[in-house]
Enzyme design. Structure first.
Site, PDB file in Angstrom:
ATOM      1  N   LYS A  14       0.827  -1.215   0.000  1.00 39.21           N
ATOM      2  CA  LYS A  14       0.000   0.000   0.000  1.00 39.21           C
ATOM      3  C   LYS A  14       0.860   1.263   0.000  1.00 39.21           C
ATOM      4  CE  LYS A  14      -2.092  -1.085   3.922  1.00 39.21           C
ATOM      5  NZ  LYS A  14      -1.419  -2.344   4.273  1.00 39.21           N
ATOM      6  N   ARG A  91      -8.738   0.215   9.428  1.00 41.59           N
ATOM      7  CA  ARG A  91      -8.239  -1.151   9.602  1.00 41.59           C
ATOM      8  C   ARG A  91      -9.240  -1.990  10.376  1.00 41.59           C
ATOM      9  NH1 ARG A  91      -2.437  -0.044   9.263  1.00 41.59           N
ATOM     10  NH2 ARG A  91      -1.204  -1.940   9.302  1.00 41.59           N
ATOM     11  N   ARG A 130      12.134  -6.077   4.364  1.00 34.40           N
ATOM     12  CA  ARG A 130      11.923  -4.626   4.237  1.00 34.40           C
ATOM     13  C   ARG A 130      12.915  -3.843   5.105  1.00 34.40           C
ATOM     14  NH1 ARG A 130       6.029  -2.147   5.075  1.00 34.40           N
ATOM     15  NH2 ARG A 130       6.144  -3.081   7.157  1.00 34.40           N
ATOM     16  N   ARG A 163      12.065  -2.180  10.765  1.00 30.74           N
ATOM     17  CA  ARG A 163      11.048  -1.779  11.736  1.00 30.74           C
ATOM     18  C   ARG A 163      10.945  -2.833  12.829  1.00 30.74           C
ATOM     19  NH1 ARG A 163       5.692  -0.087   8.388  1.00 30.74           N
ATOM     20  NH2 ARG A 163       4.806  -1.354  10.057  1.00 30.74           N
ATOM     21  N   ARG A 174       0.690  -9.653  13.244  1.00 27.82           N
ATOM     22  CA  ARG A 174       0.038  -8.622  12.414  1.00 27.82           C
ATOM     23  C   ARG A 174      -0.825  -9.257  11.337  1.00 27.82           C
ATOM     24  NH1 ARG A 174       5.007  -5.743  10.340  1.00 27.82           N
ATOM     25  NH2 ARG A 174       3.620  -4.308   9.257  1.00 27.82           N
TER      26      ARG A 174
HETATM   27  P1  AMP Z   1       1.643   0.114   9.116  1.00 26.86           P
HETATM   28  O1  AMP Z   1       2.771   1.063   8.995  1.00 26.86           O
HETATM   29  O2  AMP Z   1       0.419   0.510   8.328  1.00 26.86           O
HETATM   30  O3  AMP Z   1       2.050  -1.311   8.847  1.00 26.86           O
HETATM   31  O4  AMP Z   1       1.169   0.162  10.642  1.00 26.86           O
HETATM   32  C1  AMP Z   1       2.047  -0.213  11.675  1.00 26.86           C
HETATM   33  C2  AMP Z   1       1.280  -0.413  12.968  1.00 26.86           C
HETATM   34  O5  AMP Z   1       0.640   0.817  13.338  1.00 26.86           O
HETATM   35  C3  AMP Z   1       0.161  -1.426  12.905  1.00 26.86           C
HETATM   36  O6  AMP Z   1       0.617  -2.749  13.089  1.00 26.86           O
HETATM   37  C4  AMP Z   1      -0.705  -0.956  14.084  1.00 26.86           C
HETATM   38  O7  AMP Z   1      -0.140  -1.310  15.327  1.00 26.86           O
HETATM   39  C5  AMP Z   1      -0.614   0.554  13.963  1.00 26.86           C
HETATM   40  N1  AMP Z   1      -1.673   1.094  13.086  1.00 26.86           N
HETATM   41  C6  AMP Z   1      -1.519   1.693  11.871  1.00 26.86           C
HETATM   42  N2  AMP Z   1      -2.714   2.046  11.368  1.00 26.86           N
HETATM   43  C7  AMP Z   1      -3.638   1.643  12.274  1.00 26.86           C
HETATM   44  C8  AMP Z   1      -5.050   1.692  12.314  1.00 26.86           C
HETATM   45  N3  AMP Z   1      -5.772   2.209  11.309  1.00 26.86           N
HETATM   46  N4  AMP Z   1      -5.673   1.190  13.403  1.00 26.86           N
HETATM   47  C9  AMP Z   1      -4.983   0.679  14.424  1.00 26.86           C
HETATM   48  N5  AMP Z   1      -3.652   0.558  14.444  1.00 26.86           N
HETATM   49  C10 AMP Z   1      -2.973   1.045  13.371  1.00 26.86           C
END
Ligand code: AMP
Length: 217
Positions: A14, A91, A130, A163, A174
């Site tokens: 994404k 999400r 990554r 990360r 996740r």
């Molecule tokens: P991402 O960078 O999108 O992979 O997000 C990393 C982490 O941020 C996720 O595993 C969640 O812990 C948190 N996170 C990001 N977006 C959301 C969301 N919309 N709702 C809840 N947690 C989120």
């Protein structure tokens, strides 16, 4: 402001696709994960609370992430943005409902939700290889998109890091959180006649092309 929601599991591409399409579509890009990581770096109260959930690979509470995202959307709408790619939010169905209820007051609406469909084995390989720039958040992959100089960002020269939530146990958590809490959004957006699904496999240039086609259709 029209919003295109990018849906897909962690590792579906994404963020990479959105970064590639910003210029071509004259769009803005908001990534909830980037906003939360910035809050953690700033040491804000919200950031400290979010950090614990993120390290476990769990979702940050809806209200907390919702506030941060809606504030950004409001700023983009106020500055005259016409199209915005929303990556990582919503999400969960409750977040999609929150978004739908907040957008009218911003003069905004969700035009489409584009789902990037990727085999789970491909997701694990993408996430574990990554590497992300500490400074500008540009994303690389050790095998598929290595930086020109090991450990350094091509874009800004910043240091690349893995990360903390891209470790094997957290990746598994996740992906199961995605199945339980985020995948129901696919039916939710389909039920609102907003869903388009594209394959998220193959090279990122091809995936971005498919997503652009779906957005422009
Ligand atoms: P991402 O960078 O999108 O992979 O997000 C990393 C982490 O941020 C996720 O595993 C969640 O812990 C948190 N996170 C990001 N977006 C959301 C969301 N919309 N709702 C809840 N947690 C989120």
């Amino acid at each position: 402001m029209e919003i295109v929601v990018l849906l897909g599991a962690p590792g579906s591409g994404k963020g990479t696709v959105a970064s590639r399409l910003v210029e071509r579509l004259a769009a803005r890009h908001v990534a909830s994960g980037d906003l939360l990581r910035a809050a953690i770096r700033d040491g804000s109260t919200a950031g400290r609370a979010a950090d614990a959930y993120m390290r476990r690979g769990e979702l940050v509470p809806d209200r907390m992430v919702g506030d941060v995202v809606v504030e950004q959307l409001a700023a983009h709408a106020a500055s005259g943005a016409r199209l915005l790619l929303l990556d990582g939010f919503p999400r969960a169905v409750a977040q999609a409902e929150l978004l739908a209820s907040e957008l009218p007051r911003l003069g905004s609406f969700v035009r489409k939700a584009v789902l990037l469909d990727v085999d789970p084995n491909v997701l694990v390989a993408r996430l574990s290889g990554r590497r992300v720039c500490r400074t500008c958040a540009a994303s690389f992959h050790l095998a598929h998109h290595p930086p020109r100089q090991a450990g350094r960002c091509d874009a800004c020269g910043g240091e690349l890091e893995q990360r903390p939530d891209d470790q094997p146990d957290t990746i598994r958590r996740r992906l199961s959180v995605y199945q339980e809490q985020t995948a129901p959004l696919i039916a939710w957006y389909a039920g609102h006649d907003l869903l388009t699904t594209v394959s998220g496999e193959g090279g990122m240039a091809d995936v971005a092309e498919r997503v652009a086609g779906a957005i422009e259709a």
